[in-house]
Scaffold this motif. Structure first.
Motif, short mmCIF file in Angstrom:
data_model
loop_
_atom_site.label_atom_id
_atom_site.label_comp_id
_atom_site.label_asym_id
_atom_site.label_seq_id
_atom_site.Cartn_x
_atom_site.Cartn_y
_atom_site.Cartn_z
N ASP A 1 0.70 -1.10 0.07
CA ASP A 1 0.01 0.08 -0.02
C ASP A 1 1.15 1.30 -0.02
N PHE B 1 1.11 4.41 0.14
CA PHE B 1 1.10 5.66 0.94
C PHE B 1 1.52 5.21 2.27
N LEU B 2 0.99 4.09 2.71
CA LEU B 2 1.48 3.53 4.20
C LEU B 2 2.85 3.14 4.32
N LEU C 1 1.74 6.87 19.77
CA LEU C 1 1.88 6.95 18.39
C LEU C 1 2.76 6.19 17.60
N ILE D 1 3.26 3.30 17.91
CA ILE D 1 2.78 2.10 17.85
C ILE D 1 2.31 1.82 16.36
N TYR D 2 1.74 3.13 16.02
CA TYR D 2 1.08 3.18 14.50
C TYR D 2 2.19 2.73 13.51
N PHE E 1 2.42 -1.16 13.33
CA PHE E 1 1.70 -2.15 12.58
C PHE E 1 1.39 -1.55 11.22
N LEU E 2 1.41 -0.31 10.98
CA LEU E 2 1.37 0.06 9.51
C LEU E 2 2.17 -0.51 8.73
N TRP F 1 1.03 -3.86 7.88
CA TRP F 1 0.03 -3.99 6.95
C TRP F 1 0.20 -3.63 5.66
N LEU G 1 2.43 -8.82 8.36
CA LEU G 1 1.21 -8.62 9.16
C LEU G 1 1.06 -9.16 10.50
N LEU H 1 0.55 -7.34 13.84
CA LEU H 1 -0.76 -7.74 14.72
C LEU H 1 -0.33 -7.87 16.19
N ILE I 1 0.63 -4.98 18.16
CA ILE I 1 -0.27 -3.97 18.64
C ILE I 1 -0.84 -4.58 19.79
#
Lengths: 177, 170, 325
Positions: free
Chosen positions: C73, C75-76, C120, C122-123, C126-127, C130, C138, C142, C145
């Motif tokens: 993905d 952008f992420l 923040l 943590i974002y 996991f991003l 993903w 992944l 997970l 998190i």
């Protein structure tokens, strides 16, 4: 998982922290090898006459599981014999990349001509350079092909990176190892 | 209404709009998290500093993280393709939205001007924990306990419903 | 006003440079330290004692090919390392390195700031998991998190008694309190233990380095990252270690305060205490193994959180009875 066990684990690593590392700082220090180490092959000579022991019988080539040895025999000239029998090996080549350093050739040889020595610094750049000829393997030759090449370029003697407690008696005439 | 307030308002609207309209659920959830962070910033600018940090910690930091966790766990990022089950609802929703907006505009047009944010916030004494503490634990204690009990009931109910085995209907 | 901003900007710049330098030499300490714990030498070829090794690593990483996997993905995939790196760096802003003005941002609610930034961060993790579009990252994301959020709770519960006794959320004032009354490691030893263990989990360090359990997850959430994006994650991970150690030193060991009445030098004492925790975490990393994931979650929710809560209640009782409120 008890706290005592965790504390003991910490104790072990702390003890390690203050002990001397077991790493051998090769190439600044020589690697200690064992006397029966399987290194580069050596074609020995008879100590008294100086004639080669190899009679070109090709038993080593037959015994080699990797088909790494190529032998071409030739008749000995009676006035200038090369070996002590009727024949000698005119062409004797070992492909070091095929060789698996098993020692079958040494066990098969009837005269004790081909013996496994101690040199292990055999890394080189081109495949064709890995086919060692008789000149490269004779007992008078010190060092592997890349080592001798670099020694000639740098005009320094070949420095062997190992030491052995004693040289085993089959390696007749091998001095610097 | 300083330039900063306008800018923040525009960003809030943008992230809110993106949260609703983005097709990828993870992107939408991230837009929502950005929205929550901006709301926290707005709170801090309004001198409710404790509340601003709590907004960021709890909403953007915990709730949205778990939200995105669930989306990722269920691979639910791409919406399922299928027929819209309630086709007649969109024009009705649009109509209700327009009516609501007009009603709010009428209500705010007729109201008297609110206190300037700074003056109102002075009463909050900077919105620090020291100022909020007595309010929560003395003045509004029963309300707080009631909300806590409500959350507890919701948690226990959720766990009970989803418990595998002879628990309630799945 | 402008002058104050300028001073803060300069302090921030100095801090960032110091942290990046610390990151580079933490890699040296990590490799040589782990090696000594394992009775071997670490890198010693590049420069005396291998001190130039971090520079060689940096040059190598810069010249690596930067790959973007096809199913990412975009952008992420780009955003995640940026988030991880930024928030890891940001957490150090409230830690006081000396009395009075020796802090980048003396926020009234420094403790809350630290929480916000940790969550923040943590974002980013996991991003990344993903956005890589493949199963190992992944799974790593997970797992991260669930574990990080759980241990964050225990962390918060463990800090509360400290905040209660000090009467403030401001880190500089907490250090001042410890200067006057003694270090919190004495008064709040259970909280210190809980905080230290939860901190190990927040730093994703053994025994809780689930996120990159190599035997299970290849490289966890940053499997599909290469070159500079991977370096960003690596920096973020080691910065968590650096910042986490500095935080424990500040909250429980008195921060920049000089112990036993020794002369006060601004950065030095915090550095000494910080180095102690860096060593401790490294020692633990070399000695213990990873806990199983479900054991780890159960430990956070079933042991750490109740212990922290009970200790908080005990502290609250003593604070009220002792009239410190």
């Amino acid at each position: 998982m008890s706290v005592m066990a965790l504390a003991k684990a910490l104790g072990i690593t702390l003890r390690h922290f203050f002990s001397k590392p077991v790493t051998i700082p090769y190439p600044d220090a020589p690697v200690p090898l064992k006397p029966r180490f399987h290194g580069r092959h050596v074609l020995t000579r008879h100590p008294d006459t100086g004639l080669e022991k190899c009679i070109g019988c090709s038993l080593c080539a037959a015994a080699c599981p990797a088909y790494a040895i190529y032998v071409e025999p030739a008749e000995n000239d009676p006035e200038n014999p090369v070996s002590i029998g009727e024949r000698y090996a005119k062409v004797y080549e070992i492909n070091m990349l095929r060789c698996i350093f098993c020692g079958n050739c040494e066990e098969a040889c009837p005269t004790g001509a081909i013996v496994l020595g101690y040199e292990f610094e055999l890394a080189d750049y081109r495949y064709s350079d890995f086919v060692y000829t008789k000149e490269d393997l004779l007992v008078d030759t010190v060092g592997s092909k890349p080592q001798r090449r670099e020694a000639k370029e740098r005009k320094k003697p070949v420095k062997l990176g190992f030491e052995v407690p004693y040289v085993r008696p089959e390696l007749e005439g091998v001095k610097y190892e | 209404m300083s330039l900063l307030d306008l800018f923040l308002g525009a960003l809030l609207l943008l992230t809110g709009f993106l949260a609703v309209r983005l097709k990828n659920a993870v992107h939408a959830a991230l837009a929502l998290a950005a929205n929550f962070i901006l709301v926290g910033v707005v709170y801090m600018l309004l001198e409710a500093r404790f509340l601003g940090w709590i907004q960021i910690i709890v909403y953007a930091g915990a709730i949205m993280v778990l939200f995105v966790f669930v989306i990722m766990l269920l691979y639910a990022a791409q919406a399922e393709v299928g027929a819209d089950p309630l086709p007649g609802l969109k024009p009705l929703a649009a109509a209700v939205g327009v009516v609501g907006f007009l009603a709010l505009t009428y209500a705010f047009a007729g109201a008297k001007a609110p206190l300037a944010a700074k003056a109102a916030s002075a009463a909050l004494a900077g919105g620090t924990a020291e100022a909020l503490g007595p309010l929560i634990w003395q003045t509004w204690l029963y309300a707080v306990l009631l909300v806590a009990a409500l959350l507890l009931v919701a948690t226990v109910a959720a766990v009970t419903i989803l418990r595998p085995g002879e628990g309630g209907g799945r | 006003m402008i002058w104050a901003l300028f001073v803060t900007a300069v302090k921030a710049l100095v801090l960032i440079l110091a942290l990046l330098f610390a990151f580079a030499y933490i890699t040296w300490i990590m490799r040589r330290g782990l090696a000594r714990f394992q009775i071997r030498l670490g890198p010693n070829r590049v420069g005396p004692f291998g001190l130039l090794q971090p520079i060689a690593d940096a040059v190598k990483a810069i010249f690596k090919e930067d790959i973007t996997v096809a199913r990412a993905d975009r952008f992420l995939y780009w955003l995640a390392p940026f988030l991880a790196f930024t928030f890891a760096l940001a957490a150090f802003a409230v830690i006081p390195v000396g009395p009075d003005g020796w802090v980048v941002a003396n926020i009234d609610m420094g403790v809350l700031y630290v929480f916000a930034v940790s969550e923040l961060a943590i974002y980013g993790v996991f991003l990344a998991g993903w956005a890589s579009g493949s199963k190992y990252p992944l799974m790593g994301g997970l797992r991260s998190i669930a574990a990080l959020v759980g241990y964050e709770l225990a962390l918060g519960m463990a800090i509360l008694p400290v905040v209660l006794m000090a009467g403030t959320l401001n880190l500089q004032e907490i250090v001042e309190w410890q200067k006057q009354h003694g270090y919190f490691i004495i008064y709040q030893f259970p909280a210190f233990l809980v905080y230290f263990i939860a901190s190990l989990a927040e730093m994703s360090r053994t025994p809780f380095d689930f996120a990159e359990a190599e035997q299970e997850l290849v490289a966890g959430f940053h499997t599909e990252y290469s070159s500079m994006k991977f370096v960003a994650f690596y920096i973020a991970e080691l910065l968590h270690w650096i910042v986490g150690s500095a935080l424990i030193a500040t909250l429980f060991l008195g921060g920049w305060d000089a112990p036993f009445g020794l002369p006060e030098i601004p950065v030095l004492w915090l550095f000494v205490k910080w180095a102690l925790f860096i060593f401790l975490v490294l020692w633990i990393w070399a000695s213990w193994f990873r806990t199983r994931y479900d054991q780890m979650i159960r430990f956070a929710w079933g042991v750490l959180l109740p212990v922290a809560t009970v200790w908080f209640l005990i502290t609250a009782y003593y604070v009220v009875k002792g009239g410190m409120a």
